[in-house]
Design a protein around this motif. Structure first.
Motif, PDB file in Angstrom:
ATOM      1  N   TYR A  41       0.825  -1.208   0.000  1.00 40.24           N
ATOM      2  CA  TYR A  41       0.000   0.000   0.000  1.00 40.24           C
ATOM      3  C   TYR A  41       0.863   1.263   0.000  1.00 40.24           C
ATOM      4  CZ  TYR A  41      -3.328   3.525   1.596  1.00 40.24           C
ATOM      5  OH  TYR A  41      -4.087   4.652   1.702  1.00 40.24           O
ATOM      6  N   GLU A  42       1.968   1.229   0.727  1.00 38.68           N
ATOM      7  CA  GLU A  42       2.862   2.392   0.768  1.00 38.68           C
ATOM      8  C   GLU A  42       3.492   2.654  -0.599  1.00 38.68           C
ATOM      9  OE1 GLU A  42       5.586   1.435   3.857  1.00 38.68           O
ATOM     10  OE2 GLU A  42       4.137   1.795   5.477  1.00 38.68           O
ATOM     11  N   ILE A  43       3.766   1.579  -1.337  1.00 38.35           N
ATOM     12  CA  ILE A  43       4.338   1.736  -2.677  1.00 38.35           C
ATOM     13  C   ILE A  43       3.300   2.294  -3.641  1.00 38.35           C
ATOM     14  CG2 ILE A  43       5.279   0.485  -4.663  1.00 38.35           C
ATOM     15  CD1 ILE A  43       6.562  -1.458  -2.673  1.00 38.35           C
ATOM     16  N   ASN A  44       2.087   1.756  -3.545  1.00 43.46           N
ATOM     17  CA  ASN A  44       1.022   2.185  -4.462  1.00 43.46           C
ATOM     18  C   ASN A  44      -0.295   2.238  -3.702  1.00 43.46           C
ATOM     19  OD1 ASN A  44      -0.789   2.672  -6.499  1.00 43.46           O
ATOM     20  ND2 ASN A  44      -0.537   0.689  -7.512  1.00 43.46           N
ATOM     21  N   LYS A  45      -0.687   3.436  -3.331  1.00 47.14           N
ATOM     22  CA  LYS A  45      -1.912   3.598  -2.541  1.00 47.14           C
ATOM     23  C   LYS A  45      -3.172   3.283  -3.344  1.00 47.14           C
ATOM     24  CE  LYS A  45      -0.293   6.771   1.027  1.00 47.14           C
ATOM     25  NZ  LYS A  45       1.105   6.377   0.877  1.00 47.14           N
ATOM     26  N   ASN A  46      -3.038   3.087  -4.654  1.00 46.67           N
ATOM     27  CA  ASN A  46      -4.184   2.720  -5.492  1.00 46.67           C
ATOM     28  C   ASN A  46      -4.301   1.213  -5.703  1.00 46.67           C
ATOM     29  OD1 ASN A  46      -5.110   5.377  -5.978  1.00 46.67           O
ATOM     30  ND2 ASN A  46      -3.511   5.665  -7.522  1.00 46.67           N
ATOM     31  N   ASN A  47      -3.443   0.450  -5.051  1.00 44.26           N
ATOM     32  CA  ASN A  47      -3.503  -1.010  -5.201  1.00 44.26           C
ATOM     33  C   ASN A  47      -4.735  -1.528  -4.447  1.00 44.26           C
ATOM     34  OD1 ASN A  47      -3.086  -3.891  -4.644  1.00 44.26           O
ATOM     35  ND2 ASN A  47      -1.066  -3.572  -5.536  1.00 44.26           N
ATOM     36  N   VAL A  48      -5.752  -1.942  -5.204  1.00 42.59           N
ATOM     37  CA  VAL A  48      -7.030  -2.318  -4.589  1.00 42.59           C
ATOM     38  C   VAL A  48      -6.907  -3.589  -3.757  1.00 42.59           C
ATOM     39  CG1 VAL A  48      -8.463  -1.177  -6.312  1.00 42.59           C
ATOM     40  CG2 VAL A  48      -7.721  -3.511  -6.717  1.00 42.59           C
ATOM     41  N   ASP A  49      -6.004  -4.497  -4.151  1.00 40.51           N
ATOM     42  CA  ASP A  49      -5.829  -5.726  -3.367  1.00 40.51           C
ATOM     43  C   ASP A  49      -5.247  -5.415  -1.990  1.00 40.51           C
ATOM     44  OD1 ASP A  49      -4.851  -7.379  -6.379  1.00 40.51           O
ATOM     45  OD2 ASP A  49      -6.764  -7.553  -5.328  1.00 40.51           O
ATOM     46  N   ALA A  50      -4.254  -4.531  -1.962  1.00 44.21           N
ATOM     47  CA  ALA A  50      -3.665  -4.146  -0.679  1.00 44.21           C
ATOM     48  C   ALA A  50      -4.688  -3.411   0.182  1.00 44.21           C
ATOM     49  CB  ALA A  50      -2.433  -3.269  -0.913  1.00 44.21           C
ATOM     50  N   GLN A  51      -5.451  -2.522  -0.446  1.00 41.75           N
ATOM     51  CA  GLN A  51      -6.488  -1.793   0.291  1.00 41.75           C
ATOM     52  C   GLN A  51      -7.482  -2.764   0.925  1.00 41.75           C
ATOM     53  OE1 GLN A  51      -8.284   0.789  -2.573  1.00 41.75           O
ATOM     54  NE2 GLN A  51      -6.535   2.179  -2.707  1.00 41.75           N
ATOM     55  N   ARG A  52      -7.928  -3.724   0.130  1.00 41.83           N
ATOM     56  CA  ARG A  52      -8.931  -4.671   0.616  1.00 41.83           C
ATOM     57  C   ARG A  52      -8.399  -5.500   1.781  1.00 41.83           C
ATOM     58  NH1 ARG A  52      -9.610  -7.346  -3.748  1.00 41.83           N
ATOM     59  NH2 ARG A  52      -8.164  -9.014  -3.252  1.00 41.83           N
ATOM     60  N   GLU A  53      -7.187  -6.013   1.632  1.00 37.19           N
ATOM     61  CA  GLU A  53      -6.622  -6.855   2.688  1.00 37.19           C
ATOM     62  C   GLU A  53      -6.443  -6.072   3.983  1.00 37.19           C
ATOM     63  OE1 GLU A  53      -6.305  -9.967   2.597  1.00 37.19           O
ATOM     64  OE2 GLU A  53      -6.451 -10.419   0.458  1.00 37.19           O
ATOM     65  N   LEU A  54      -5.981  -4.845   3.875  1.00 44.81           N
ATOM     66  CA  LEU A  54      -5.789  -4.035   5.082  1.00 44.81           C
ATOM     67  C   LEU A  54      -7.123  -3.710   5.739  1.00 44.81           C
ATOM     68  CD1 LEU A  54      -2.950  -1.653   3.826  1.00 44.81           C
ATOM     69  CD2 LEU A  54      -2.747  -3.450   5.552  1.00 44.81           C
ATOM     70  N   ARG A  55      -8.145  -3.457   4.916  1.00 46.03           N
ATOM     71  CA  ARG A  55      -9.474  -3.192   5.489  1.00 46.03           C
ATOM     72  C   ARG A  55     -10.018  -4.415   6.213  1.00 46.03           C
ATOM     73  NH1 ARG A  55     -10.613  -0.051   0.862  1.00 46.03           N
ATOM     74  NH2 ARG A  55     -11.580  -1.827  -0.164  1.00 46.03           N
ATOM     75  N   LEU A  56      -9.793  -5.587   5.623  1.00 46.12           N
ATOM     76  CA  LEU A  56     -10.279  -6.815   6.262  1.00 46.12           C
ATOM     77  C   LEU A  56      -9.604  -7.039   7.611  1.00 46.12           C
ATOM     78  CD1 LEU A  56     -10.525  -9.248   3.220  1.00 46.12           C
ATOM     79  CD2 LEU A  56     -12.395  -8.353   4.587  1.00 46.12           C
ATOM     80  N   TYR A  57      -8.305  -6.787   7.666  1.00 46.98           N
ATOM     81  CA  TYR A  57      -7.611  -6.923   8.950  1.00 46.98           C
ATOM     82  C   TYR A  57      -8.146  -5.905   9.958  1.00 46.98           C
ATOM     83  CZ  TYR A  57      -4.122 -10.367   7.541  1.00 46.98           C
ATOM     84  OH  TYR A  57      -3.499 -11.526   7.153  1.00 46.98           O
ATOM     85  N   GLN A  58      -8.430  -4.707   9.474  1.00 45.73           N
ATOM     86  CA  GLN A  58      -8.958  -3.676  10.365  1.00 45.73           C
ATOM     87  C   GLN A  58     -10.338  -4.058  10.888  1.00 45.73           C
ATOM     88  OE1 GLN A  58      -9.252   0.168   8.546  1.00 45.73           O
ATOM     89  NE2 GLN A  58      -9.411   1.248  10.476  1.00 45.73           N
ATOM     90  N   ILE A  59     -11.165  -4.625  10.001  1.00 45.17           N
ATOM     91  CA  ILE A  59     -12.506  -5.066  10.411  1.00 45.17           C
ATOM     92  C   ILE A  59     -12.410  -6.140  11.487  1.00 45.17           C
ATOM     93  CG2 ILE A  59     -14.559  -6.324   9.617  1.00 45.17           C
ATOM     94  CD1 ILE A  59     -14.192  -4.888   6.903  1.00 45.17           C
ATOM     95  N   ARG A  60     -11.500  -7.082  11.286  1.00 49.11           N
ATOM     96  CA  ARG A  60     -11.356  -8.173  12.262  1.00 49.11           C
ATOM     97  C   ARG A  60     -10.858  -7.645  13.607  1.00 49.11           C
ATOM     98  NH1 ARG A  60      -8.682 -10.855   7.701  1.00 49.11           N
ATOM     99  NH2 ARG A  60     -10.211 -12.162   6.627  1.00 49.11           N
ATOM    100  N   GLU A  61      -9.954  -6.673  13.561  1.00 50.94           N
ATOM    101  CA  GLU A  61      -9.425  -6.118  14.810  1.00 50.94           C
ATOM    102  C   GLU A  61     -10.483  -5.349  15.587  1.00 50.94           C
ATOM    103  OE1 GLU A  61      -4.800  -5.464  13.318  1.00 50.94           O
ATOM    104  OE2 GLU A  61      -6.110  -3.753  13.733  1.00 50.94           O
ATOM    105  N   ASN A  62     -11.416  -4.725  14.853  1.00 51.92           N
ATOM    106  CA  ASN A  62     -12.447  -3.913  15.513  1.00 51.92           C
ATOM    107  C   ASN A  62     -13.577  -4.744  16.097  1.00 51.92           C
ATOM    108  OD1 ASN A  62     -11.053  -1.591  14.892  1.00 51.92           O
ATOM    109  ND2 ASN A  62     -12.174  -1.216  12.988  1.00 51.92           N
ATOM    110  N   ARG A  63     -13.605  -6.023  15.747  1.00 56.39           N
ATOM    111  CA  ARG A  63     -14.695  -6.870  16.256  1.00 56.39           C
ATOM    112  C   ARG A  63     -14.371  -7.403  17.648  1.00 56.39           C
ATOM    113  NH1 ARG A  63     -16.778 -10.454  11.078  1.00 56.39           N
ATOM    114  NH2 ARG A  63     -17.864  -8.755  10.033  1.00 56.39           N
TER     115      ARG A  63
END
Length: 445
Positions: free
Chosen positions: A423-445
């Motif tokens: 994500y730091e290399i390419n903030k438009n990488n949708v796969d990286a965005q999705r994976e990071l969001r999923l980890y964030q969702i799991r952490e918030n539960r």
């Protein structure tokens, strides 16, 4: 007005949605191999459906319902053919069935014929508009929508579910009804909390439910910001399908080898998937790859035609062109899950053009897909290939994403760090965005 197109470009659930949205009145003729069906619609609702499938004949439906036996079915069918009458009428005259049973069987017959279409992954469609349809729908709107949802939840191949939803990958669904239908069989309360790409990772049922709601008007999506580009690519792909390969390349049949090479390089530069790398939309990527493969097929055919050789062995073509050609074929094999063939070709691409980052990334991705979907290979082998790639291309966000996928599959806690690097290399990488969001969702539960 008549229109002919393919189920490969318009999956059946989306076709039904279009018919509903347009309040289409007319006939759809669908064919797949030897099976042919005709569907009559009035203002978007199904009125009748004909089929040449033997198992969908009324008598066979009655046998399946255990209302008549096989021998009675054969006798009544033979008599109906002799008298050029309908089997249902003959069965009534023979006293083998009651009118209510015929009504029940006709309803089951329509449902069976309709639901079968949700299993079709390919076939041709001819759509004939006839505003003057007088026949009324056999099913109520409620029952028809319920049947559509059943087809999507139980029968549609999941690959078609993914294709149908891919253009909305980063969108969150908008639920348009106060009450979600209860016939989906799953908890749908939280569907609107996820993007489509996140739902696809949660399993088949949530994704199927979302598609079912979308196709019956209960859910909608925000349009992709690349809608105009997507529409243009779809139009281009439709144009290329079935087009004369010489027309695809813009050359005549007397083209010289040098002229063909120049034409090919020009069209490859114009339509290479990398041209659309700026568009962070999976549907753009899919369409761009499909267009590129059509160009490769056209080039293969032209080479074979003018040189009289197998298109797999084009002579007189430099390594750059050969690598592009092999890459296109590798993507075809990858699409059909022929992972080893894809890997063999991509390995050659990397060897022929080691400076081409796309080839290295595609090779690593193919290795991961082979391991994930076919159980062939090992994480160690994939990570070794990724490390080699990162030595050449240290700023490859795609390689970091694939590395993250491998770590995630291993259950490693380092996976989020690797996705973060991508994500730091390419903030438009949708796969990286999705994976990071999923980890964030799991952490918030």
């Amino acid at each position: 007005m008549e229109e002919t197109f393919s189920l490969e470009h318009m999956p059946f659930p989306l076709l039904i949605k279009d018919i509903l949205d347009a309040r289409f009145s007319g006939i759809l003729f669908l064919s797949h191999d030897e099976v042919k069906k005709g569907l009559i619609f009035k203002e978007g609702l199904l009125c009748a459906i004909q089929s040449n499938r033997t198992e969908e004949l009324l008598g066979n439906i009655l046998v399946a319902l255990e209302i008549i036996g096989k021998e009675e079915n054969e006798q009544s069918l033979a008599q109906a053919r002799r008298e050029r009458s309908k089997q249902g009428i003959i069965l009534l005259e023979m006293g083998l069935v009651q009118p209510k049973q015929i009504t029940q069987a006709l309803r089951r017959q329509m449902e069976t014929r309709f639901l079968d279409l949700f299993t079709w992954e390919s076939g041709t469609i001819q759509q004939v508009e006839k505003p003057s349809i007088t026949k009324e729908p056999e099913l109520s709107r409620h029952d028809y929508f319920q049947l559509i949802r059943k087809g999507i939840m139980d029968l549609v191949p999941f690959s078609l579910v993914i294709d149908s939803l891919s253009s909305f990958a980063e969108s969150r669904p908008n639920i348009l009804a106060e009450q979600i239908p209860a016939d989906l069989g799953i908890d749908t309360e939280s569907l609107y909390e996820y993007t489509v790409s996140e739902l696809l990772l949660l399993g088949q049922d949530p994704a199927r439910a979302l598609l079912a709601l979308y196709c019956t008007g209960v859910a909608s999506f925000q349009e992709s910001k690349h809608k105009n580009l997507i529409d243009g690519l779809r139009s281009k792909l439709k144009q290329l399908k079935g087009q004369d390969p010489f027309d695809t390349l813009g050359v005549d049949r007397k083209i010289s080898e040098g002229g063909l090479k120049r034409a090919y390089i020009r069209i490859v530069k114009e339509h290479h998937p990398d041209t659309y790398a700026y568009a962070d939309d999976p549907e753009v990527k899919r369409l761009a790859n499909d267009i590129f493969m059509e160009i490769q097929r056209a080039y293969n055919t032209v080479v074979k035609t003018i040189e009289g050789k197998q298109a797999d062995e084009p002579s007189g073509i430099d390594e750059t062109l050969q690598a592009e050609l092999l890459y296109g074929k590798a993507m075809e094999h990858l699409k059909t899950k022929e992972y080893q063939k894809a890997l063999d070709m991509l390995r050659l691409c990397v060897k022929m053009r080691p400076e081409e980052r796309l080839f290295m990334e595609s090779y690593a991705r193919a290795m991961f897909l082979r391991f994930q979907n076919a159980g062939i290979g090992s994480p160690l082998e994939i990570k070794s290939s990724i490390r080699d790639g990162l030595q050449r291309f240290p700023q490859s966000d795609t390689l970091y994403v694939i590395w993250g996928w491998v770590l995630k599959k291993e259950g490693s806690k380092k996976a989020p760090e690797v996705f973060q690097k991508a994500y730091e290399i390419n903030k438009n990488n949708v796969d990286a965005q999705r994976e990071l969001r999923l980890y964030q969702i799991r952490e918030n539960r």
